[in-house]
Design an enzyme around this catalytic site. Sequence first.
Site, PDB file in Angstrom:
ATOM      1  N   SER A  10       0.844  -1.202   0.000  1.00  0.00           N
ATOM      2  CA  SER A  10       0.000   0.000   0.000  1.00  0.00           C
ATOM      3  C   SER A  10       0.871   1.240   0.000  1.00  0.00           C
ATOM      4  CB  SER A  10      -0.897   0.018   1.242  1.00  0.00           C
ATOM      5  OG  SER A  10      -1.415   1.330   1.404  1.00  0.00           O
ATOM      6  N   HIS A  35      -1.133  -1.259  -4.381  1.00  0.00           N
ATOM      7  CA  HIS A  35      -2.398  -0.941  -3.706  1.00  0.00           C
ATOM      8  C   HIS A  35      -2.460   0.565  -3.443  1.00  0.00           C
ATOM      9  CE1 HIS A  35      -5.894  -2.060  -1.216  1.00  0.00           C
ATOM     10  NE2 HIS A  35      -5.476  -1.149  -0.340  1.00  0.00           N
ATOM     11  N   ASP A  37      -4.639   3.563  -1.846  1.00  0.00           N
ATOM     12  CA  ASP A  37      -5.700   3.863  -0.879  1.00  0.00           C
ATOM     13  C   ASP A  37      -6.228   5.277  -1.071  1.00  0.00           C
ATOM     14  OD1 ASP A  37      -5.972   1.508   0.784  1.00  0.00           O
ATOM     15  OD2 ASP A  37      -3.910   1.895   1.416  1.00  0.00           O
ATOM     16  N   MET A  39      -8.897   8.074   0.141  1.00  0.00           N
ATOM     17  CA  MET A  39      -9.694   8.441   1.323  1.00  0.00           C
ATOM     18  C   MET A  39     -10.239   9.852   1.171  1.00  0.00           C
ATOM     19  SD  MET A  39      -7.110   7.042   4.205  1.00  0.00           S
ATOM     20  CE  MET A  39      -6.565   5.333   4.231  1.00  0.00           C
ATOM     21  N   HIS A  68      -8.298   1.143  -4.010  1.00  0.00           N
ATOM     22  CA  HIS A  68      -9.226   0.889  -2.903  1.00  0.00           C
ATOM     23  C   HIS A  68      -9.901   2.208  -2.541  1.00  0.00           C
ATOM     24  CE1 HIS A  68      -9.469  -0.340   1.674  1.00  0.00           C
ATOM     25  NE2 HIS A  68     -10.667  -0.227   1.127  1.00  0.00           N
ATOM     26  N   MET A  70     -12.058   4.384  -0.468  1.00  0.00           N
ATOM     27  CA  MET A  70     -12.713   4.580   0.839  1.00  0.00           C
ATOM     28  C   MET A  70     -13.394   5.936   0.786  1.00  0.00           C
ATOM     29  SD  MET A  70      -9.577   3.004   3.050  1.00  0.00           S
ATOM     30  CE  MET A  70      -8.453   3.259   1.689  1.00  0.00           C
ATOM     31  N   MET A 139     -11.395  -6.031   5.267  1.00  0.00           N
ATOM     32  CA  MET A 139     -10.591  -5.121   6.086  1.00  0.00           C
ATOM     33  C   MET A 139     -10.278  -5.778   7.427  1.00  0.00           C
ATOM     34  SD  MET A 139     -10.076  -2.534   4.180  1.00  0.00           S
ATOM     35  CE  MET A 139      -9.052  -1.744   5.425  1.00  0.00           C
ATOM     36  N   GLY A 144      -8.771   3.859   7.192  1.00  0.00           N
ATOM     37  CA  GLY A 144      -8.496   5.273   7.422  1.00  0.00           C
ATOM     38  C   GLY A 144      -7.029   5.568   7.639  1.00  0.00           C
ATOM     39  N   ASP A 175      -6.589  -6.624   4.091  1.00  0.00           N
ATOM     40  CA  ASP A 175      -5.959  -5.302   4.169  1.00  0.00           C
ATOM     41  C   ASP A 175      -6.037  -4.774   5.591  1.00  0.00           C
ATOM     42  OD1 ASP A 175      -5.067  -2.726   3.722  1.00  0.00           O
ATOM     43  OD2 ASP A 175      -6.718  -2.151   2.398  1.00  0.00           O
ATOM     44  N   GLY A 197       1.154  -2.267   4.057  1.00  0.00           N
ATOM     45  CA  GLY A 197       1.673  -0.908   3.992  1.00  0.00           C
ATOM     46  C   GLY A 197       2.923  -0.778   4.821  1.00  0.00           C
TER      47      GLY A 197
END
Length: 218
Positions: A10, A35, A37, A39, A68, A70, A139, A144, A175, A197
Amino acid sequence: MADTVKIAPSILSADFARLGEEVRAIDAAGCDYVHVDVMDGHFVPNISLGPVVVEAIRPHTAKPLDTHLMIAPAEPYLEAFAKAGSDIITVHAEAGPHLHRGLQVIRSLGKKAGVSLNPSTPASAAANVLDQVDLILVMTVNPGFGGQAFIAEQVAKIRAIREMIADRPIELEVDGGINPDNAGAVVAAGADVLVAGSAVFGGDDYAAAIGALRAAVS
Ligand code: DX5
Ligand code: ZN
């Protein structure tokens, strides 16, 4: 199964000032997916990056960008993430009332579609979209932030989803807080893609970190 486990570092834990270089480094270190992320400060209590960053890193690797989302709502942004160069686009089951439609949109954009489940969401939330997904993301932290502790209770859910998938061509990704100490348990439960990550970017030798994850599941 252990031989085919994929590692998806990540980039949330990468050095954002050197993101292109970091992506090239994990590629060279032998990752399977990158990956990404995303947010929004609304669905999760943190803000990370958007489609322009996906577009910026795209030329730095030929490996799949595993995006991904979020974010809520996700649907207005699916096309932008597809055009930016994502290969897999995963939305959260909790992010809106029209999960099925969102997954259809992702596939209609020519991308692989994923659904992600928060720790408090039961496995059954994916049961009615199995024919619409290429990937299910469990998850193992509350989304977050990177660097949180693995929630071991999620292993039972991984096992339940593996049974639910049966022989469908769906990848089962986990994850959150994954490291060599817990990777064996999640793979034994049925995971075949491991996001990591801090376990990869936390040290200087990314190849060694990816190798340690592979060794832990072989
Ligand atoms: C959490 C993100 C994860 C996270 C993983 O919201 O979806 O991908 O960055 O980082 P670690 O492996 O440090 O938990
Ligand atoms: Zn993630």
